[in-house]
Design a protein around this motif. Structure first.
Motif, PDB file in Angstrom:
ATOM      1  N   VAL A  83       0.861  -1.179   0.000  1.00 36.32           N
ATOM      2  CA  VAL A  83       0.000   0.000   0.000  1.00 36.32           C
ATOM      3  C   VAL A  83       0.898   1.229   0.000  1.00 36.32           C
ATOM      4  CG1 VAL A  83      -1.743   1.324   1.237  1.00 36.32           C
ATOM      5  CG2 VAL A  83      -1.851  -1.176   1.233  1.00 36.32           C
ATOM      6  N   TYR A  84       0.823   2.027  -1.073  1.00 32.03           N
ATOM      7  CA  TYR A  84       1.561   3.284  -1.144  1.00 32.03           C
ATOM      8  C   TYR A  84       0.708   4.378  -0.508  1.00 32.03           C
ATOM      9  CZ  TYR A  84       4.277   0.783  -4.694  1.00 32.03           C
ATOM     10  OH  TYR A  84       5.058  -0.131  -5.364  1.00 32.03           O
ATOM     11  N   ILE A  85       1.327   5.168   0.367  1.00 27.66           N
ATOM     12  CA  ILE A  85       0.614   6.268   1.027  1.00 27.66           C
ATOM     13  C   ILE A  85       1.205   7.571   0.512  1.00 27.66           C
ATOM     14  CG2 ILE A  85      -0.066   7.284   3.224  1.00 27.66           C
ATOM     15  CD1 ILE A  85       0.529   4.562   4.514  1.00 27.66           C
ATOM     16  N   LEU A  86       0.441   8.331  -0.266  1.00 24.65           N
ATOM     17  CA  LEU A  86       0.908   9.596  -0.826  1.00 24.65           C
ATOM     18  C   LEU A  86       0.608  10.740   0.142  1.00 24.65           C
ATOM     19  CD1 LEU A  86      -0.094   9.166  -4.568  1.00 24.65           C
ATOM     20  CD2 LEU A  86       2.211   9.421  -3.671  1.00 24.65           C
ATOM     21  N   ASN A  94      -2.444   1.153  -7.770  1.00 22.45           N
ATOM     22  CA  ASN A  94      -3.809   1.163  -8.294  1.00 22.45           C
ATOM     23  C   ASN A  94      -4.720   1.840  -7.282  1.00 22.45           C
ATOM     24  OD1 ASN A  94      -3.796  -0.896 -10.777  1.00 22.45           O
ATOM     25  ND2 ASN A  94      -2.507  -1.751  -9.160  1.00 22.45           N
ATOM     26  N   ARG A  95      -5.779   2.448  -7.785  1.00 27.59           N
ATOM     27  CA  ARG A  95      -6.756   3.057  -6.893  1.00 27.59           C
ATOM     28  C   ARG A  95      -7.399   1.972  -6.037  1.00 27.59           C
ATOM     29  NH1 ARG A  95     -10.741   6.491 -10.340  1.00 27.59           N
ATOM     30  NH2 ARG A  95     -11.031   7.648  -8.391  1.00 27.59           N
ATOM     31  N   THR A  96      -7.454   2.205  -4.735  1.00 25.70           N
ATOM     32  CA  THR A  96      -7.891   1.164  -3.807  1.00 25.70           C
ATOM     33  C   THR A  96      -9.391   0.915  -3.905  1.00 25.70           C
ATOM     34  OG1 THR A  96      -6.134   1.806  -2.308  1.00 25.70           O
ATOM     35  CG2 THR A  96      -7.887   0.476  -1.386  1.00 25.70           C
ATOM     36  N   GLY A  97     -10.158   1.997  -3.932  1.00 27.25           N
ATOM     37  CA  GLY A  97     -11.599   1.827  -3.942  1.00 27.25           C
ATOM     38  C   GLY A  97     -12.066   1.133  -2.676  1.00 27.25           C
ATOM     39  N   SER A  98     -12.937   0.155  -2.810  1.00 27.09           N
ATOM     40  CA  SER A  98     -13.468  -0.568  -1.647  1.00 27.09           C
ATOM     41  C   SER A  98     -12.875  -1.959  -1.521  1.00 27.09           C
ATOM     42  CB  SER A  98     -15.001  -0.674  -1.758  1.00 27.09           C
ATOM     43  OG  SER A  98     -15.328  -1.358  -2.973  1.00 27.09           O
ATOM     44  N   ASN A  99     -11.749  -2.189  -2.236  1.00 24.37           N
ATOM     45  CA  ASN A  99     -11.158  -3.520  -2.254  1.00 24.37           C
ATOM     46  C   ASN A  99      -9.834  -3.538  -1.493  1.00 24.37           C
ATOM     47  OD1 ASN A  99     -13.206  -4.540  -4.045  1.00 24.37           O
ATOM     48  ND2 ASN A  99     -12.136  -3.507  -5.725  1.00 24.37           N
ATOM     49  N   PHE A 100      -9.558  -4.668  -0.858  1.00 25.48           N
ATOM     50  CA  PHE A 100      -8.261  -4.859  -0.242  1.00 25.48           C
ATOM     51  C   PHE A 100      -7.178  -4.893  -1.320  1.00 25.48           C
ATOM     52  CE2 PHE A 100      -9.479  -7.219   3.941  1.00 25.48           C
ATOM     53  CZ  PHE A 100      -9.864  -6.008   4.466  1.00 25.48           C
ATOM     54  N   PRO A 101      -6.000  -4.337  -1.020  1.00 24.00           N
ATOM     55  CA  PRO A 101      -4.874  -4.557  -1.935  1.00 24.00           C
ATOM     56  C   PRO A 101      -4.453  -6.024  -1.877  1.00 24.00           C
ATOM     57  CG  PRO A 101      -4.121  -3.458   0.049  1.00 24.00           C
ATOM     58  CD  PRO A 101      -5.619  -3.499   0.126  1.00 24.00           C
ATOM     59  N   THR A 102      -3.950  -6.512  -2.994  1.00 21.86           N
ATOM     60  CA  THR A 102      -3.493  -7.893  -3.073  1.00 21.86           C
ATOM     61  C   THR A 102      -2.050  -7.918  -3.546  1.00 21.86           C
ATOM     62  OG1 THR A 102      -4.215  -8.143  -5.369  1.00 21.86           O
ATOM     63  CG2 THR A 102      -5.837  -8.662  -3.638  1.00 21.86           C
ATOM     64  N   VAL A 103      -1.470  -9.097  -3.573  1.00 18.23           N
ATOM     65  CA  VAL A 103      -0.101  -9.243  -4.051  1.00 18.23           C
ATOM     66  C   VAL A 103      -0.004  -8.781  -5.495  1.00 18.23           C
ATOM     67  CG1 VAL A 103       1.753 -10.884  -4.546  1.00 18.23           C
ATOM     68  CG2 VAL A 103       0.437 -11.081  -2.429  1.00 18.23           C
ATOM     69  N   GLU A 104      -1.044  -9.090  -6.291  1.00 16.93           N
ATOM     70  CA  GLU A 104      -1.031  -8.718  -7.704  1.00 16.93           C
ATOM     71  C   GLU A 104      -1.431  -7.270  -7.933  1.00 16.93           C
ATOM     72  OE1 GLU A 104      -2.812 -11.255  -6.474  1.00 16.93           O
ATOM     73  OE2 GLU A 104      -1.419 -12.897  -6.977  1.00 16.93           O
ATOM     74  N   ARG A 105      -2.132  -6.667  -6.980  1.00 21.12           N
ATOM     75  CA  ARG A 105      -2.670  -5.316  -7.186  1.00 21.12           C
ATOM     76  C   ARG A 105      -2.358  -4.447  -5.959  1.00 21.12           C
ATOM     77  NH1 ARG A 105      -6.708  -2.914 -10.336  1.00 21.12           N
ATOM     78  NH2 ARG A 105      -7.858  -1.254  -9.288  1.00 21.12           N
ATOM     79  N   ALA A 106      -1.289  -3.647  -6.080  1.00 24.81           N
ATOM     80  CA  ALA A 106      -0.919  -2.751  -4.990  1.00 24.81           C
ATOM     81  C   ALA A 106      -1.906  -1.600  -4.897  1.00 24.81           C
ATOM     82  CB  ALA A 106       0.486  -2.209  -5.216  1.00 24.81           C
ATOM     83  N   GLY A 107      -2.145  -1.129  -3.684  1.00 23.95           N
ATOM     84  CA  GLY A 107      -3.099  -0.057  -3.480  1.00 23.95           C
ATOM     85  C   GLY A 107      -2.435   1.285  -3.224  1.00 23.95           C
ATOM     86  N   PHE A 138      -4.733 -10.803   7.434  1.00 22.33           N
ATOM     87  CA  PHE A 138      -4.391  -9.770   6.441  1.00 22.33           C
ATOM     88  C   PHE A 138      -3.203  -8.944   6.929  1.00 22.33           C
ATOM     89  CE2 PHE A 138      -4.652  -5.315   5.077  1.00 22.33           C
ATOM     90  CZ  PHE A 138      -4.524  -5.477   3.711  1.00 22.33           C
ATOM     91  N   ASP A 139      -2.260  -8.731   6.041  1.00 23.97           N
ATOM     92  CA  ASP A 139      -1.129  -7.856   6.326  1.00 23.97           C
ATOM     93  C   ASP A 139      -0.753  -7.143   5.026  1.00 23.97           C
ATOM     94  OD1 ASP A 139       0.902  -6.543   7.580  1.00 23.97           O
ATOM     95  OD2 ASP A 139       2.226  -8.273   7.782  1.00 23.97           O
ATOM     96  N   ALA A 140      -0.097  -6.008   5.140  1.00 26.87           N
ATOM     97  CA  ALA A 140       0.342  -5.253   3.966  1.00 26.87           C
ATOM     98  C   ALA A 140       1.593  -4.472   4.321  1.00 26.87           C
ATOM     99  CB  ALA A 140      -0.767  -4.310   3.482  1.00 26.87           C
ATOM    100  N   GLN A 141       2.382  -4.184   3.303  1.00 28.24           N
ATOM    101  CA  GLN A 141       3.582  -3.359   3.470  1.00 28.24           C
ATOM    102  C   GLN A 141       3.215  -1.913   3.150  1.00 28.24           C
ATOM    103  OE1 GLN A 141       7.174  -5.755   1.725  1.00 28.24           O
ATOM    104  NE2 GLN A 141       5.330  -6.412   0.657  1.00 28.24           N
ATOM    105  N   MET A 142       3.294  -1.040   4.149  1.00 28.39           N
ATOM    106  CA  MET A 142       2.916   0.354   4.002  1.00 28.39           C
ATOM    107  C   MET A 142       4.151   1.163   3.624  1.00 28.39           C
ATOM    108  SD  MET A 142      -0.230  -0.205   5.039  1.00 28.39           S
ATOM    109  CE  MET A 142      -0.991   1.362   5.425  1.00 28.39           C
ATOM    110  N   VAL A 143       4.081   1.881   2.503  1.00 31.58           N
ATOM    111  CA  VAL A 143       5.219   2.652   1.999  1.00 31.58           C
ATOM    112  C   VAL A 143       4.817   4.119   1.885  1.00 31.58           C
ATOM    113  CG1 VAL A 143       6.949   2.891   0.183  1.00 31.58           C
ATOM    114  CG2 VAL A 143       5.972   0.637   0.687  1.00 31.58           C
TER     115      VAL A 143
END
Length: 852
Positions: free
Chosen positions: A46-49, A73-86, A116-121
């Protein structure tokens, strides 16, 4: 419907921005994104701008594509996945603190989903590198701002699209963070608060604090309490009117104050990159920038580099700017304030100081106020504690005047803690090495001028290898003061103008500690290693295979020896070191049927001593150990430790070595272990044995022992002269003794054919004498005469064991002839002063005595 319109508008903006995106010119911090971030491919990203901006996201997508990172990718209402970074905008996160949003529900679901876990950048994208000036129209229209609207953002892109900085923070785990707080709402608030402060600190580190106009700065200086007091005192003491005293204070402020301009910094960065550095250098090797980037977000930085060339301050600021760190304000000598350089450097952050304040209380007060203002407003500072460029390649004894002002100002402000950053700067070949040699031989220092600048253009046609920069281990000022300056917090809390009584000694200790940290971060560059091995060879000539083998041993010594956490070796292949350094150092390769030889002329050898002196301190202890085996086949460990311990105070003071005297036994043992591993020493029963003379390792050990050959000769000269002077029972003035040491070294250099002016540098003998005073071997009386302890006789005797037979014989001969010469002069004076026994005007009738 609203989501559909928003998606359509997003697509339209993307197509409109697409042609412009290719013209955007960006830098990333850190530079090697993929290697530094170390994204785990098995976890979502998950990229945080820092601000809500589709344009920033488009640029981010390009950066990720070109650096092979997961595309956003725009997150919208979906969790980010390995294939689709948010992607999440900081604005949206802050909004969740005021009211529930779709993002709030998404985060709460992520917290509740234990697997669920994600790498926050966190990512800050800066359009332009201008922190802006208060009340500036440019800032209102064109400077990047988190409050910029769509129209303003268009102008920002238009004017700053060629100078974009993308600052990436290190990834952190979403799961590890939220599990510290079980309640979701509290976890979200903490997360947004931490990210908010991260982005604020990242902006300050990359752009610097908001700039004040120079006129506002100067007016502020003139109205500070200490400056007003100095103006009143000057008006009363020197017969000036108050208006004249204030005019003098304004003139001083105009002379000192920088006029920081990011436009000028951009121009100088491109000029240096295109016109100078690419023509003169084969790249710039910089280490430790990641440490600086992290520290810049937590501390106010004070850079304190070694000083070897006028290129130093250009290289440090250039390297920081290239790495996405705000360049510092630089203390420069007023001798550099000449047209056209002075104005340009002032606009790039230089503030000027005189070599001597010469009792001008108003100037001193204004300068102190300016330094305090820089610290208080959070600007990073750079100054050279040596006070001037080193003409020999060694670190000079640090000056403490400016450091004292910086330390006091740092301790008195409570906004951010101050970190002192030692910086090692080295070169394969310095620009000024020719002029340094002339100055050491007694030539006058060339004054900086526009004419000299034009003449310096000839360097553009030469190759100087690489410059090397290493940002060393920082020293947090407040923490260091807590340990070494008791009572400073009470003095600051009471708003007292006086610091604790030990403040002066504290600053001196701090200056020495910085010098030791600089040398601990030394870079063993190829030219330095080659110079060290070649100049330690007889007649400055060595066989090719032996040269390569010796350089390899030096490299392995550094790799295996103690204290290697900060130092750096750019080239570790010995053959590559020889090939790189030979053309730069003018090292000739002479063909021979039995194998090629490498050698250097006397003139080029003088230039190489500069490179050798840059890193000589790295081999001080192993060189001394090797030299102890010069006349001995076997030695016990205790004998080696005792020999090193006896000379370590001199080595530590001359070479600014990090280890405390009580640590030296463990250090020597580590060096012995390393030397045994390399075959330079071996074990025989309970003693150490050197290699046989017919073994290749013997040649390397002998070379290593000669690395400090000149240093040992100077030690021996000092001890022998003191021992001789003690026996004469005559008053010994310090200044005369230092001159005698220099004259003795100069005569020995001439007789041995050495073309090395730094061999008889008076400052070195002054340092030896200071060390003898520290250890109680010499004391100084009130009239500055020296009293020498009887133990000096033993030191003089033992020091001769470190010299070669030729050096020892010549030194003893010179001392003997010096004594005979002094006796002859004394007898001649006595004859002249003796009253005549014959009648006035009547010649003596006695025949002259026949010589025996």
């Amino acid at each position: 419907m609203r989501a559909l319109l928003n998606s359509a508008l997003y697509s339209l903006v993307w197509w409109l921005f697409r042609p412009f995106n290719g013209l955007v010119r960006y830098k990333t911090a850190p530079h090697a994104l993929r290697d530094t971030l170390k994204i785990d491919p098995t976890k979502p990203v998950v990229y945080i701008l820092a601000q809500r901006s589709w344009v920033d996201m488009f640029v981010l997508a390009r950066i990720c594509r070109e650096h092979v990172l997961p595309p956003p990718n725009r997150t919208g209402s979906n969790f980010p996945t390995v294939e689709r970074a948010g992607v999440v905008y900081m604005d949206a996160l802050l909004e969740t603190r005021m009211r529930p949003t779709a993002l709030t529900r998404l985060i709460e679901t992520g917290i509740a989903t234990k697997n669920f876990d994600a790498q926050m950048v966190p990512i800050s994208i800066f359009w332009g590198r201008d922190p802006g000036k208060e009340t500036s129209l440019w800032k209102l229209l064109f400077a990047d701002s988190v409050q910029a609207g769509r129209v303003q953002k268009f102008f920002i892109m238009l004017f700053n699209g060629r100078n974009v900085l993308a600052n990436f923070g290190l990834p952190f785990s979403f799961r590890e963070y939220v599990e510290r707080t079980p309640e979701a709402s509290i976890a979200i608030r903490k997360l947004t608060r931490v990210l908010h402060f991260h982005f604020l600190r990242a902006r300050t580190a990359a752009l610097g604090p908001t700039l004040l106009r120079r006129g506002v700065v100067i007016d502020g200086l003139l109205n500070t309490e200490n400056v007003l007091r100095a103006i009143e005192h000057g008006a009363g003491k020197h017969g000036m009117t108050r208006d004249k005293a204030r005019a003098h204070a304004r003139k001083c402020a105009e002379e000192i104050a920088a006029n920081y301009s990011t436009t000028s910094i951009n121009f100088l960065e491109r000029f240096l990159n295109i016109v100078v550095f690419k023509r003169v250098f084969a790249g710039i090797d910089v280490q430790g920038l990641e440490r600086v980037r992290e520290l810049a977000q937590q501390y106010e930085l004070v850079f304190m580099p070694s000083h070897r060339s006028h290129a130093d301050y250009l290289l440090v600021s250039y390297s920081l700017y290239q790495a996405g760190i705000a360049p510092p304000h630089i203390a420069a000598g007023v001798n550099l304030n000449f047209w056209p350089v002075g104005s340009l450097l002032r606009r790039c952050g230089a503030f000027y100081l005189r070599r001597s304040f010469s009792g001008d209380q108003i100037y001193t007060a204004v300068f102190r106020a300016y330094v305090a203002a820089l610290i208080r407003r959070g600007y990073s500072i750079e100054f050279f504690p040596e006070g001037g460029r080193s003409r020999t390649g060694r670190l000079l004894q640090p000056k403490t005047g400016l450091l004292s002002m910086v330390v006091e100002a740092g301790l008195r402000q409570d906004i951010r803690r101050v970190a002192l950053m030692p910086v090692y700067i080295g070169y394969d070949r310095v620009w000024e090495v020719g002029s340094y040699t002339k100055e050491l031989r007694g030539g006058a220092k060339t004054k900086e001028s526009a004419e000299g600048l034009l003449k310096a253009g000839k360097i553009l046609g030469k190759s100087y290898g690489k410059p090397y920069i290493n940002f060393g281990e920082p020293l947090v000022l407040q923490s260091y003061a807590d340990t070494h300056l008791p009572g400073w917090r009470e003095a600051v809390a009471q708003d007292s103008e006086q610091m604790p009584a030990a403040f002066k000694d504290f600053v001196a200790k701090l200056a020495l500690e910085n010098s030791r940290r600089i040398n601990a971060a030394a870079i063993a560059n190829p030219s330095g290693l080659a110079a060290l091995a070649l100049l330690a060879s007889p007649q400055r000539v060595v066989a090719h295979d032996e040269f390569v083998e010796q350089i390899g041993s030096l490299i392995w010594l550094l790799k295996g020896g103690p204290g290697g956490e900060q130092r750096y070796i750019p080239l570790t292949a010995p053959q590559a070191v020889v090939e790189w350094s030979s053309p730069i150092g003018q090292i000739a390769r002479v063909p021979h049927p039995w194998g090629d030889l490498h050698g250097v002329t006397a003139r080029d050898a003088v230039a190489l001593t500069y490179n050798r002196n840059n890193i000589q301190h790295l081999f001080a202890i192993p060189s001394l150990i090797a030299n102890l085996f010069r006349t001995r086949l076997l030695l016990s460990d205790d004998a080696v430790i005792m020999g090193v311990r006896a000379l370590y105070p001199f080595l530590r003071n001359e070479y600014f070595l990090r280890w405390e005297p009580e640590q030296i036994e463990d250090v020597v043992k580590q060096w012995i272990t390393t030397m045994i591993g390399l075959g330079l020493l071996s074990r025989e029963n309970d003693r150490l044995r050197r290699p046989e003379a017919n073994q290749p390792a013997f040649s390397t050990l002998a070379m290593l022992g000669r690395v400090l050959g000149e240093t040992h000769e100077r030690y021996c000269m000092t001890a022998l002269l003191l021992a001789e002077e003690r026996r004469t029972q005559q008053p010994l003035k310090r200044e005369k003794f230092e001159d005698d040491c220099r004259l003795l070294a100069e005569r020995m250099a001439i007789l041995t054919g050495r073309d090395a002016p730094e061999f008889f540098d008076k400052a070195l003998f002054k340092g030896y004498l200071n060390t003898l005073i520290e250890i109680g071997m010499v004391s100084v009386a009130a009239d500055k005469t020296l009293a020498v302890d009887a133990r000096i006789d033993r030191i003089a005797e033992r020091s001769q064991e470190l010299l070669s037979d030729d050096a020892r014989q010549m030194l003893l001969q010179l001392l003997s002839r010096r004594r005979l010469s002094e006796l002859a002069e004394e007898q001649a004076v006595a004859v002249v002063d003796e009253p005549a026994q014959d009648a006035p005007g009547k010649p003596s009738q006695e025949p002259p005595e026949k010589p025996l």
